[in-house]
Enzyme design. Structure first.
Site, PDB file in Angstrom:
ATOM      1  N   LYS A  22       0.837  -1.207   0.000  1.00 59.00           N
ATOM      2  CA  LYS A  22       0.000   0.000   0.000  1.00 59.00           C
ATOM      3  C   LYS A  22       0.866   1.249   0.000  1.00 59.00           C
ATOM      4  O   LYS A  22       0.560   2.216  -0.676  1.00 59.00           O
ATOM      5  CB  LYS A  22      -0.956  -0.020   1.179  1.00 59.00           C
ATOM      6  N   ALA A  41      -7.403   3.331  -1.635  1.00 62.94           N
ATOM      7  CA  ALA A  41      -6.762   2.101  -1.165  1.00 62.94           C
ATOM      8  C   ALA A  41      -7.584   1.497  -0.040  1.00 62.94           C
ATOM      9  O   ALA A  41      -8.174   2.213   0.768  1.00 62.94           O
ATOM     10  CB  ALA A  41      -5.352   2.386  -0.677  1.00 62.94           C
ATOM     11  N   LYS A  42      -7.617   0.185   0.009  1.00 70.73           N
ATOM     12  CA  LYS A  42      -8.291  -0.535   1.080  1.00 70.73           C
ATOM     13  C   LYS A  42      -7.268  -0.811   2.182  1.00 70.73           C
ATOM     14  O   LYS A  42      -6.174  -1.305   1.915  1.00 70.73           O
ATOM     15  CB  LYS A  42      -8.849  -1.847   0.541  1.00 70.73           C
ATOM     16  N   TYR A  43      -7.620  -0.448   3.402  1.00 68.31           N
ATOM     17  CA  TYR A  43      -6.754  -0.662   4.552  1.00 68.31           C
ATOM     18  C   TYR A  43      -7.487  -1.480   5.598  1.00 68.31           C
ATOM     19  O   TYR A  43      -8.712  -1.500   5.638  1.00 68.31           O
ATOM     20  CB  TYR A  43      -6.355   0.676   5.191  1.00 68.31           C
ATOM     21  N   GLU A  77     -11.812  -3.466   7.879  1.00 65.81           N
ATOM     22  CA  GLU A  77     -11.490  -2.827   6.607  1.00 65.81           C
ATOM     23  C   GLU A  77     -12.056  -1.415   6.512  1.00 65.81           C
ATOM     24  O   GLU A  77     -13.156  -1.139   6.978  1.00 65.81           O
ATOM     25  CB  GLU A  77     -11.994  -3.651   5.429  1.00 65.81           C
TER      26      GLU A  77
END
Length: 86
Positions: A22, A41-43, A77
């Protein structure tokens, strides 16, 4: 600590390579996005991403995050949304 050329720090206690990827994606977007481009972005809320947020806020006009309604309540998430690169 590992400090990449873009100034983003990586701590070994992070969840794994996903955090590194990321950060690389953010670095790539900062180098290649046109002015007013967007980054998403997926965190997973597993560690401290304050360094990432600081860099995003410095380089984008609007930075926000959200949790989709379709995501399970116990899921960590979130999506980081950075709009309009400076």
């Amino acid at each position: 600590f590992f400090q990449a050329e873009d100034g983003i720090r990586y701590q070994p206690r992070s969840r794994g390579l996903g955090d590194v990827y990321k950060r690389q994606a953010l670095s790539y977007s900062l180098q290649n996005l046109n002015t007013n481009g967007h980054f998403v972005a997926k965190y997973f809320r597993t560690g401290d991403i304050s360094d990432v947020l600081t860099i995003c806020k410095r380089n984008f006009h609007k930075v926000t995050s959200f949790k989709p309604k379709s995501s399970r309540k116990n899921s960590s998430e979130i999506y980081l949304v950075c709009l309009r690169k400076k």
